[in-house]
Design a protein around this motif. Structure first.
Motif, PDB file in Angstrom:
ATOM      1  N   CYS A  33       0.824  -1.214   0.000  1.00  0.00           N
ATOM      2  CA  CYS A  33       0.000   0.000   0.000  1.00  0.00           C
ATOM      3  C   CYS A  33       0.855   1.261   0.000  1.00  0.00           C
ATOM      4  O   CYS A  33       0.503   2.263  -0.629  1.00  0.00           O
ATOM      5  CB  CYS A  33      -0.937  -0.003   1.208  1.00  0.00           C
ATOM      6  N   MET A 115      -9.052   7.862  -3.503  1.00  0.00           N
ATOM      7  CA  MET A 115      -8.795   6.693  -2.687  1.00  0.00           C
ATOM      8  C   MET A 115      -9.997   6.330  -1.825  1.00  0.00           C
ATOM      9  O   MET A 115     -10.297   5.154  -1.607  1.00  0.00           O
ATOM     10  CB  MET A 115      -7.574   6.948  -1.794  1.00  0.00           C
ATOM     11  N   PHE A 119     -11.721   2.631  -2.064  1.00  0.00           N
ATOM     12  CA  PHE A 119     -11.689   1.682  -0.959  1.00  0.00           C
ATOM     13  C   PHE A 119     -13.056   1.148  -0.584  1.00  0.00           C
ATOM     14  O   PHE A 119     -13.244   0.648   0.533  1.00  0.00           O
ATOM     15  CB  PHE A 119     -10.982   2.295   0.236  1.00  0.00           C
ATOM     16  N   THR A 121     -13.523  -1.215  -2.435  1.00  0.00           N
ATOM     17  CA  THR A 121     -13.019  -2.503  -2.924  1.00  0.00           C
ATOM     18  C   THR A 121     -13.032  -3.614  -1.866  1.00  0.00           C
ATOM     19  O   THR A 121     -13.469  -4.736  -2.168  1.00  0.00           O
ATOM     20  CB  THR A 121     -11.600  -2.330  -3.491  1.00  0.00           C
ATOM     21  N   VAL A 152     -13.963   5.631   5.588  1.00  0.00           N
ATOM     22  CA  VAL A 152     -13.654   6.102   4.242  1.00  0.00           C
ATOM     23  C   VAL A 152     -14.713   7.083   3.749  1.00  0.00           C
ATOM     24  O   VAL A 152     -14.411   8.117   3.151  1.00  0.00           O
ATOM     25  CB  VAL A 152     -13.534   4.901   3.275  1.00  0.00           C
ATOM     26  N   MET A 258      -6.041  -2.828   2.856  1.00  0.00           N
ATOM     27  CA  MET A 258      -5.914  -1.881   1.746  1.00  0.00           C
ATOM     28  C   MET A 258      -6.209  -0.460   2.213  1.00  0.00           C
ATOM     29  O   MET A 258      -5.747   0.508   1.617  1.00  0.00           O
ATOM     30  CB  MET A 258      -6.891  -2.244   0.625  1.00  0.00           C
ATOM     31  N   TYR A 259      -7.003  -0.344   3.296  1.00  0.00           N
ATOM     32  CA  TYR A 259      -7.374   0.979   3.790  1.00  0.00           C
ATOM     33  C   TYR A 259      -6.149   1.828   4.152  1.00  0.00           C
ATOM     34  O   TYR A 259      -6.208   3.056   4.113  1.00  0.00           O
ATOM     35  CB  TYR A 259      -8.240   0.841   5.056  1.00  0.00           C
ATOM     36  N   LEU A 262      -4.982   4.749   2.008  1.00  0.00           N
ATOM     37  CA  LEU A 262      -5.635   6.047   2.100  1.00  0.00           C
ATOM     38  C   LEU A 262      -4.827   7.002   2.970  1.00  0.00           C
ATOM     39  O   LEU A 262      -4.687   8.197   2.648  1.00  0.00           O
ATOM     40  CB  LEU A 262      -7.042   5.872   2.673  1.00  0.00           C
TER      41      LEU A 262
END
Length: 305
Positions: A33, A115, A119, A121, A152, A258-259, A262
């Protein structure tokens, strides 16, 4: 009287090895990331200098050239041999589609806006990982992912009233990226990481090549030349880390991490473009971090059991 917490698995046991490999996979995802955030910042910066389609082609072409120095069909004769060649092509197309829609949206959106939308995703991946991979998740991890998504949304909420229509491009990119993550996990069971990465760069560069005569601008600034010719190496490194992470850890476990990209996007957006995070960004980022830490805790308890 409360029950005693579960004791950690003994070193050398299968449970201990499984726990170690899951934590290695999580660490690789977090590192990937960081690399992807650097890649996005570079793409957004270059997109202000040349056509974004040229940037996308350069991302794949330079990554392919970089990969040739590390491994190629000459010193690795079996690198193009895949048990699932058509799935390799589909995966590469999904990655190219995600890159295309996401990079084009960078021309109109701040990194934190793009982003925040991208996210979504992890929720899509978590929903697909059950029926497609047999990796079902429990209610508590669903709740943690939902809370992370709430964070998010808080980051993006202040801009929803005037956000550019290009935000829809990022939504499309999120769906491409979700299926890309699923196919990456499937291919990790069949092909070496180097084969998967080689296909991604080769197909992306070839697919974008016919467009180049119509959009090409030769850069003259030494910095721009350096970035265009080398930033594909960041892509190669990021995706290699991602592939290895999925080899060690289920997709439904990795997806929430994955966060963390951000947070890096917010910091780099401020340093490079002067995008100042507002209070909603700070609050949302705190929720994302808390959600990620809770998931680490849940994963450790699960490994102990």
């Amino acid at each position: 009287m409360s029950a005693a917490p579960p004791s950690p698995p003994a070193p050398g046991t299968p449970a201990h090895k499984a726990q170690h490999m899951r934590l290695v996979g999580i660490g690789l995802m977090c590192l990937a990331c960081v690399v992807f955030a650097l890649l996005d910042v570079t793409a957004k910066y270059l997109g202000r200098q040349v056509d974004m389609l040229e940037v996308i082609w350069a991302r794949y072409a330079s990554a392919f050239v970089f990969a040739l120095f590390v491994y190629n069909p000459i010193n690795r004769p079996g690198i193009l041999r895949s048990e699932r060649p058509w799935l390799q092509i589909v995966r590469s197309g999904l990655l190219l589609g995600s890159t295309l829609f996401n990079f084009v949206s960078f021309k109109y959106l701040q990194l934190d806006q793009a982003m925040a939308i991208l996210f979504s995703t992890p929720l899509i991946v978590a929903a697909l990982a059950g029926p497609m991979l047999g990796e079902w998740i429990g209610a508590k991890r669903w709740a943690a992912i939902s809370v992370g998504l709430l964070g998010v949304m808080l980051v993006a909420q202040p801009g929803f009233g005037s956000i550019h229509p290009a935000a829809m491009l990022t939504v499309i990119a999120a769906f491409f990226l979700s299926f890309y993550n699923i196919t990456t996990r499937i291919l990790a069971r069949h092909d070496p990481s180097e084969t998967t990465l080689f296909y991604s760069n080769l197909i992306g560069a070839l697919a974008m090549l016919p467009v180049m005569p119509f959009v090409w601008t030769t850069p003259s600034n030494p910095l721009h030349i350096f970035l265009i010719t080398t930033f594909g190496a960041l892509a190669s490194l990021g995706h290699f880390l991602l592939i290895v992470a999925y080899r060690h850890t289920p997709a439904s476990v990795l997806s929430p991490f994955m966060y963390s990209q951000l947070l890096w996007a917010v910091m780099l957006g401020y340093l490079v473009f002067g995008d100042v995070p507002n209070r909603w960004t700070i609050i949302g980022a705190a929720i994302v971090i808390a959600s990620g830490l809770y998931l680490v805790h849940r994963e450790r308890l699960r490994a102990h059991r």
